[in-house]
Structures are given as C-alpha cells and as structure tokens.
Design an enzyme around this catalytic site. Structure first.
Site, mmCIF file in Angstrom:
data_model
loop_
_atom_site.group_PDB
_atom_site.id
_atom_site.type_symbol
_atom_site.label_atom_id
_atom_site.label_comp_id
_atom_site.label_asym_id
_atom_site.label_seq_id
_atom_site.Cartn_x
_atom_site.Cartn_y
_atom_site.Cartn_z
ATOM 1 N N HIS A 257 0.844 -1.198 0.000
ATOM 2 C CA HIS A 257 0.000 0.000 0.000
ATOM 3 C C HIS A 257 0.875 1.242 0.000
ATOM 4 O O HIS A 257 1.866 1.298 0.719
ATOM 5 C CB HIS A 257 -0.918 0.008 1.223
ATOM 6 C CG HIS A 257 -2.059 0.968 1.084
ATOM 7 N ND1 HIS A 257 -1.894 2.327 1.205
ATOM 8 C CD2 HIS A 257 -3.373 0.767 0.817
ATOM 9 C CE1 HIS A 257 -3.069 2.919 1.019
ATOM 10 N NE2 HIS A 257 -3.976 1.998 0.780
ATOM 11 N N ARG A 273 -6.456 9.985 -0.879
ATOM 12 C CA ARG A 273 -6.094 10.387 -2.235
ATOM 13 C C ARG A 273 -7.345 10.465 -3.100
ATOM 14 O O ARG A 273 -7.472 11.336 -3.956
ATOM 15 C CB ARG A 273 -5.065 9.434 -2.828
ATOM 16 C CG ARG A 273 -3.654 9.721 -2.312
ATOM 17 C CD ARG A 273 -2.670 8.641 -2.729
ATOM 18 N NE ARG A 273 -2.993 7.376 -2.116
ATOM 19 C CZ ARG A 273 -3.174 6.233 -2.764
ATOM 20 N NH1 ARG A 273 -3.026 6.196 -4.067
ATOM 21 N NH2 ARG A 273 -3.491 5.132 -2.126
#
Lengths: 617, 245
Positions: A257, A273
């Site tokens: 990740h 994000r």
C-alpha cells in the site's frame, strides 16, 4: 477430548467467514464460527475506505454498471485474474450492498444538490440529482473509471462487520472467540474438520464438520512492515498448505500500500487520495503526475507504490530515523472534511504520530498491505485437493484480484464471495453425508499434542521463536518487497531455508501454560516460513513483471509465457515448495491489453491462442 | 527520550496451579514514538514470553487492548509512553473475567449483550434483490454510524460505578447499542418493546449518572447524550404505561 460436531465449521469470523456462516444458517444448517479474537475485532473491521459495487447512484458514478467494474477489476489485476470469477463478483456486488443495507449497514446516502470535490489538489464542482436522494452513494478510489466505492464515513469495514455479526447473533450462529485452528483433520482426500487450541486455556479441542471453510484473512505479518493486524499471520493458509494436497495460488502476488504511516505502518486510507489528497516529496512538491500524467495519485496501488519507491531511490525521499519516506498532504481538504469523512485518519495521525493533518504533512511509505495470494479454490470456493474444504475472502485465491487488487474490491469481496461461496457450500451440504474416522482424528490430535509437549519440554532445541520469526520477516523485506530481482531472491531463499531448518528447533523460554502466546507463535512459525518460501520461490520463478510483482531484471509483462497462475504445493517432508502452473483464466471476456497506467512493455501472447479463448457476452 | 521506564504489571495465570496474583516490575528503555503496544511486545519478546495481553489492529480501531493504565481504563495501543510518567502501572480491566495477566474476556460478555439487547434490526420486511434499496436520509445514516462506532473495548464498563456493584447492569456500551437501533428507521421495534429490555434497574434506570463512561470512551462516543436520551424516552414510556396508553 472436547469434540464438537456441526454441518459447517468456519475458521475465522471476519466478514467473509460470517457471511459464509449466515448463508448456511439461513438454509437451516448447524454452523460454528471460530475466531482467535472476538469477531468484531477481526481485521475486516479495520478497512476504512469502502466496498466497490457498480450501483451508479451518485453523480460521478453515473453510467456505471457491472461491465465497467469488471473491466476495472481485470485491468487492475494486470490480466492475472480469473475472468469468470471477476464477472460473478462484479455482477453480484450491487445486490450484496443492497442486502447489507436491508440488514442494517448505515451506508452514506446521496445528498442532492451542488457540492465540491478535490482531484489532484484542485477543486471541482458536481451536482447530485434530486431523484437519487437517499440512495446509496459512492466515493472515488484508485484504478476505477467511476466513483463506485460504497462507504460509511471512514469506518466501512467496522460498520459492515457490526451488521454481519448482529446477523449471526440474530440467527443464533455459534461464534466462539479465542479458538485457533492449528491443523486440519483429513485423510488426504476429504477434510473432516480441525484440531483447535483454546486460547483461554491452552487445551486442544476437536471440531468435526461436513464442510470446513477457512476465512482467516491475509498474511501481512510475514513481513516486518505491514498495515495488517497482528492476527493476520497466515496460520489458516499454513494449515491448508501443510496437508500437502492443497496449493497456495500465486504466492508471489503480494500488494504494497502506498500510504502506511512511518514508523508504525498503520494504514491511512486510499480515500485520502480519492478525496483529493496529494503525495509530496522532500521538496514538498507533487511528483505522481510526472510519472502518471493521466491518473497521478489515483493510479492503482501497485503503480503508486512503485513510483514512490522509484522517486525515493532518485533521491527525493525525506530522511528520518526510521528510514526514508514521502509526505501525504490532505491539508487543503479542510477541517470539516477531515473531521467527518476522514475522521479515522485524523485520529490515527493524532494518536500515533502527534500530527494534525489540517496543518501538517503525514509521513508515509509503501508498506505490505494485501495478499492476493491464498488457498487456491475453484469458482465455488472449494479448495483444490481436499473435498469439503472451502475458503473465502483474503485467505483464498478465488481469484478475482490476479496480481493486484483494487482498493475497495477486497472489502467487497469478503461479503460478495462470502455470499456466493456460502450458497455453494449450502448446495454441497444438501447433497453430502459423511463419516469421520476416529483413527484419523485421534492420530491428528496426538500429533498436535506431541508438538506442544515437545515445545514445553524443550525437546526440539533452543531457538527463540521471536528471533527466528523476526529474521523471516526481515528476509522478505530485504529480498521480496516492492521491487524484486534474481540476486536478492536467491539470497532471500537461502536465508529462508536456514530459517526453516531452525524453525523446527524452537524451545520455549516460558512455561507454555494457559493462554500462552509463545506456544501459539511457535506452533505456527514453521507454516509461516513455508509460506514465505512460497512467496520467494514463486517470485524467483516468475520472470516477468505483472501487477504488484515487479522484477527489475524482467520489467516487461510477459503474456506469452506467464499469463498463468502459480500453484505452490508443499509435499510431505519437502524443504522447498513444489511449483505448478495453470491458466490464469478459463476464458477471456477482455483479452490481454494495456492497463492505461503503470507504463512498462508487454510481450504479446500468441494472438490465435487468445482469440480461441475469447468469448462475447 | 532517554528515559528508563518502570512497568508495574499485574500477573496471574489461572491455568498455572502455582500462580498467585501479584505485581511484577519490568524496566525498559524508552524509544521515540513508543506506544504501550510497542512496549508490551518488547517486554514479551525480550524479557518474559509468558506475559499475557491482547492486541489486534494496534491502530485503535478494534478495541482489543483495553486495560487500566495508571488508574484509567484506556486502549493500550494508542497510549504513547511520552504522555505517561516514568512508572507505568498496568492492570486488567475489572468487571470482565480474567484470562491471564492483562487479558480479560470481553468476547463472551459482549456476545451475551447482543442477545440481551437483541442487537439486530427487527423488521418484518423481506429483502427483495430485484428492487432498489430503501431510501434513507444521509444525516440519519451518519447519526446511526456515530453510535455504531463503539469498538466494544469494555473501558466504559470497567469505569462504571453501577457495573462494578451489580453484575447484571447492562452498561453504557449496551445502552448505546439500544440507542443505535432506536434512531434507525429500519428497526420496527416500539418504545414499549425497548422498555422491556432497558426500562429497569439493570438497564437505563440503573445508571447513577456518574458518567465515567463518557469521560473514558476511547472513541469519544456521545454516551452522556445517549443515556439522557434513553432515560427521557423510557421515562415517558413508563408514564404512558402507567396511564394505560
């Protein structure tokens, strides 16, 4: 010996396990779920972001449908997934989200009217239609064409877990915590249940069942730096592989990740994000758009993790006492957004970093996050090799994720696969009667009791379980992380082989009585090293780069030779996994092509072979 | 930095016949950003592998690691040592059954609570997969989620004066659970039905209003508001019952 008999034994009571259990209970079967922690503490509850399902209610999800979801999933997998399975998943996901709404999940809903959102640090406007008011809404996640991720604030996993566990309580399913399965009871053809160590007393128990489902999640804890909970240690996968007849699918397919916080590796959600957060380097400048002009911060996880690593290697990382990292910037999202939609992120930053995300940057780096790899099953969830053994969720390689899974697809898989496989198990139970061999059961119990007795008596050796385990985790970090190459993989395997030998010579420091953690760690270590060796051996053999598997010495995706799935068996008394291969998918709905992000070259497969396997829907 | 921490830890292993409840002292050098998760794991791995405690997510979201830290119930994983004095006293949560050392049995306690409160949506409606979902106001969804954030760590129960005195008291976690369903329009239960569950001394009327639950909750759940909300609602229900309405 305490012996329990049921129609279905579910090992692991996270979302996948409980969803499987619910299906059988609804059909009138007797089910028991075992979990090493109280069900709601399962790692499912830690998933913040959401579940992907092509409902298409929100403005940015307009025009979405299962075909688009399917295509995103196949592209995300870098064409490594089973397309038949990915199709079942995409088609079923919207129904499952609605079912969860009916059962009690407080999904966020469409609020009509104008609102703003961020993309790549810039502000945009959208308009939610009044006629969609109150329907399940969705947010944006990496690697998707539409806003498709259904969510409840940033505690989706937690909220769905609560609802699922409530459903189990309503149906009277017996969910027992602090029970750890330490081996499967089988005769080489059929699975009869498991030998279980009670984590309250340390005593062994036997659970017999017509069908057994392993739903124990991923195995991030094979790595030092992982976002996974401490319980995600691969024990469920290990007991399946130990049978010698059940393979681990694509062991080398491990996801990293992009945004684990430094130093504790706790995940901050991709939602940061998705909602418009950006990644910054040592100069506090954005860089993702240089590598990925189209998707920038919202490219799929494997790509973002790779680009971040590349950027740090190019000397743009931030140096710290815990190694290099980059920054995640969500300051511009503002107080209201951060304190509601990203509240868990806010809390994590405050509690573990002492950082206020409204005014300060969050230190992040790529961290092990997800195991696409798992117990290889067919599309019904039945494990290869043993009749009556099933697996669902992250512990399984079903295989809808191939070499990279999309954010929001794993949490959705737990319940969607749980429902589909749960139904298949019901069909199996309806058509099956079985017999249990007391000879097989007793032999397995004796074998496990002897392992414990030997550990306690110190008959095996004097190796310290925590030291040996730490060396295994370090070996994978060094030799088998985001980037891989032959030289480092060979060293990694050699190191792991030494560790494997030592894992058979563990001696306890403590007395091993009762709810003893050292015994639990020692019992599973050998199986963990086998899994680790599988990852490294699979990665060494696969001479290409696909999804999360990046070979520096073989940067191209090689569809000509490697459009396939690794199967890692561990035959009895072997000291290395035996690797076999099978086709990645029974057919193509979408023939192999370019993902549209991530760069890299593709070595084309033979067009005739592909054409022969391509179907039209 | 540079401190040497002194840990006073409760030790007792019920599965070990010679074990006596006692306090044991450990010392550990403090490192940057150290949490009790990091500290306890180091103690177990480096000094005493027999030490029993629970962690799972180590990120403050699963509720496994409730314990009494210098007199206050809290989640160990999100407790930074730099916020504590040099001497750190760790005790298991009271009220719950002890498993060993710092580990207590919250699992069984909470499963019994689910049954006692019937912690699920009560509805006569059947799910129809061909239909679109029933609509819900987003503000209502957020209100439900606000109460659903409970991680069942048990801190509010351990800190509760009533729960310490009577075993059958439901406690803030259970009452908050009931409130979660009260605000959920999908649940068809009436106030009278909720009254059957909590309209008594082991339910909402047992609460003495000390509100340590509110002070202690690691997730900052609005427990005081919920207890007040239920008390008013159940009080009115009681009067209506009395008047035969």
């Amino acid at each position: 010996m305490y012996t329990h008999t049921s129609d279905l034994l579910v090992i692991g009571a996270g979302l996948a396990g409980e969803r499987v259990a619910v299906e059988s209970a609804l059909a009138g079967f007797n089910v028991v779920c075992l979990s090493i922690v109280p069900a709601r503490r399962s790692h499912s509850s830690a998933a913040q972001g959401g579940m992907q399902a092509a409902i298409g209610n929100c403005a940015m999800g307009e025009g979405d449908n299962p075909d688009v979801h399917f295509m995103d999933t196949v592209k995300g997998s870098d064409w490594g997934c089973d397309q038949e399975v990915a199709r079942m998943f995409a088609d079923t996901a919207p129904i499952e989200m609605r079912r969860l709404a009916h059962w009690g999940v407080p999904w966020n809903r469409v609020v009509p009217g104008k609102s703003t959102y961020f993309k790549g640090g810039e502000k945009f406007e959208k308009f939610e239609k009044p006629e969609k008011e109150g329907l399940i809404t969705a947010r944006s996640f990496g690697g998707t064409a539409k806003w498709r991720t259904c969510y409840t604030s940033d505690g989706t996993g937690h909220a769905v877990m609560c609802t699922m566990d409530n459903k189990c309580a309503e149906l009277g399913i017996s969910v027992l915590d602090r029970k750890e399965a330490i081996s499967l009871i089988h005769d080489g053809e059929k699975c009869m249940g498991a030998v279980v160590r009670c984590l309250r007393t340390g005593k062994l128990e036997v659970y017999l069942a017509k069908a057994t489902a392993i739903c124990t999640g991923g195995y991030g804890r094979l790595y030092t730096a992982t976002t996974n909970a401490v319980i995600c240690d691969g024990a469920g996968n290990a007991i399946a592989q130990e049978t010698g007849v059940v393979p681990i699918g694509n062991p080398e397919a491990i996801q990293f990740h992009p945004t684990g916080i430094v130093p504790t590796d706790i995940l901050v959600t991709e939602g940061c994000r998705g909602d418009g957060g950006t990644l910054l380097d040592v100069n506090e400048e954005r860089f993702m758009h240089i590598y990925e002009p189209e998707k920038a911060e919202l490219a799929s996880r494997d790509v973002v993790a790779r680009r971040m690593t590349e950027h740090m290697r190019a000397g743009h990382g931030v140096k710290s006492a815990y190694g290099e990292h980059l920054w995640l910037d969500i300051r511009h999202l503002g107080d209201k957004h951060i304190s509601t939609k990203l509240r868990e992120v806010d809390e994590i930053c405050k509690n573990f970093l002492g950082v206020d995300a409204r005014t300060q940057l969050i230190p992040v780096r790529p961290t092990q996050h997800y195991t696409m790899s798992g117990i290889r099953t067919d599309k019904t969830g039945a494990a290869y090799g043993l009749k009556g053994l099933y697996s669902a969720g992250e512990s399984a390689c079903w295989d809808m994720h191939g070499f990279n899974r999309l954010g929001g697809n794993s949490l959705a898989e737990t319940v969607v696969a749980g429902g589909i496989i749960g139904k298949c198990i019901v069909e199996y139970l309806q058509g099956t009667e079985t017999t249990y061999s007391t000879a097989v059961v007793n032999a397995e119990v004796r074998r496990q009791q002897r392992r414990i007795d030997d550990l306690i008596a110190g008959r095996l050796g004097k190796e310290n379980v925590y030291k040996v385990r730490a060396e295994m985790q370090e070996a994978l970090m060094t030799g088998c992380f985001v980037f891989r190459n032959e030289k480092d993989l060979l060293t990694c395997i050699e190191t792991l082989q030494g560790i494997y030998e030592r894992s058979g010579r563990i001696g306890l420091v403590s007395n091993g009585l009762g709810a003893n953690h050292e015994v639990a760690a020692a019992l599973k270590l050998r199986g963990q090293v086998r899994l680790a060796l599988g990852i490294a051996a699979g990665a060494l053999a696969r001479k290409e780069s696909r999804g999360s598997h990046n070979r520096e010495d073989f940067p191209a995706r090689d569809d000509k030779n490697w459009l396939n799935r690794t199967l890692a068996y561990w035959p009895e008394n072997a000291d290395m996994p035996m690797l076999k291969y099978e086709d990645a998918t029974p057919h193509f709905e979408i023939p192999p092509g370019d993902r549209g992000y991530g760069g890299g070259t593709i070595i084309q497969a033979d067009p005739e072979t592909i054409a022969a396997k391509t179907i039209k829907r | 930095m540079g401190r040497t921490l002194k840990f006073e830890i409760f030790r007792y292993n019920p599965e070990e016949s010679a074990s006596q409840p006692r306090m044991q002292t450990f010392t550990l050098d403090e490192t940057e950003n150290m949490t009790l998760f990091i500290a306890l794991n180091r103690l177990r791995e480096e000094q005493d592998p027999g030490l029993i405690f629970d962690f799972c997510c180590r990120a403050g979201i699963c509720g496994s690691c409730g314990m009494v830290v210098n007199g206050r119930p809290r989640l160990a994983c999100q407790t930074k040592t730099k916020d504590l004095p040099e001497t750190i006293t760790l005790l298991p949560l009271p009220v719950f059954k002890l498993i060993g050392d710092l580990s207590v049995d919250t699992g069984v306690w909470f499963r019994e609570m689910y049954q006692a409160t019937e912690s699920w949506i009560h509805t006569t409606k059947e799910f129809d997969h061909t239909k679109e979902e029933e609509r819900m106001d987003n503000a209502v969804a957020e209100q439900i989620y606000e109460l659903e954030r409970c991680v069942e760590c048990g801190c509010c129960i351990a800190a509760c004066g009533t729960a310490r005195m009577r075993d059958d008291f439901l406690g803030a976690a259970a009452l908050n659970r009931v409130a979660r369903f009260v605000v959920d329009p999908r649940d068809q239960r009436t106030d009278k039905e909720y009254f059957e569950i909590i309209g008594n001394d082991y339910g909402i009327f047992g609460c003495m209003g000390l509100l340590a639950c509110e002070d202690i909750c690691p997730k900052n759940l609005p427990l005081q508001n919920q207890l007040g909300f239920l008390r008013r609602k159940m009080g009115i229900t009681a009067i209506k019952k009395f008047l035969g309405k």
